[in-house]
Design an enzyme around this catalytic site. Sequence first.
Site, short mmCIF file in Angstrom:
data_model
loop_
_atom_site.label_atom_id
_atom_site.label_comp_id
_atom_site.label_asym_id
_atom_site.label_seq_id
_atom_site.Cartn_x
_atom_site.Cartn_y
_atom_site.Cartn_z
CG ASP A 128 -1.64 1.27 1.45
OD1 ASP A 128 -2.36 1.69 0.53
OD2 ASP A 128 -1.48 1.87 2.53
CG ASP B 165 -1.88 7.67 0.49
OD1 ASP B 165 -0.94 8.47 0.41
OD2 ASP B 165 -2.76 7.56 -0.38
CG ASP C 166 -2.08 2.00 6.48
OD1 ASP C 166 -2.03 1.81 5.25
OD2 ASP C 166 -2.72 2.93 6.99
#
Length: 225
Positions: free
Chosen positions: A8, A10, A169
Amino acid sequence: MLKLALFDCDGTLVDSQHAIVAAMVAGFQAVGLTPPPSLATRRVVGLPLVDAVARLAPDGSDASLHQAIAEAYKQAFYRNRLAGTHPEPLFDGLLEALDRLEVAGFLLGIATGKSRRGLDATLAHHNLAHRFVTLQTSDRVNGKPHPDMVYEALAESGADAAGTVVIGDTTFDILMARNARVASVGVAWGYHDLSELRAAGADRLVDDYAQVPDALADILANKVP
């Protein structure tokens, strides 16, 4: 077996929360609405932009309003990037972890809710574009938690699903990995709590980037019959 570490962006590669929150505030203000709290915005990071806006918009608002907010968000994000007011710094230890993964034979890729233009700008700023063999964005295929970005990354890189691990995250990352039937690692420095990532089905949880290469090696070692 070709191995792929699919990151990922961001909240995983870069800390973009201030840039995202500022653009979301501008997007809501542009249509005369009170902006959502910053914590609420953080909770939807990783989703395709219009989907994220829809979750934050008032109940009963329609698709045309969501689209208008999203367009204003994109314009604000672009202005802020040009002005340099909201940098997106790399998380500590990232570059060393990428080096170790490449030495271990992993290909590197990205699957993100960012637009391709936004991702390209972020990678160019940090001189990272050459490190990744596949870049998947939610303006090209279905966004998280749909598995499309994983499928496209596998097709583009030639990697095997059995050798692929998603690193992210948010629960959206973990659910995308589960939907694509690949492994996942949840990271502690982003926008969803580790307890949520565990509940979503993450195969491993890590507290810092130094643990990522070993976590991936352990996952794949345990997959060998």
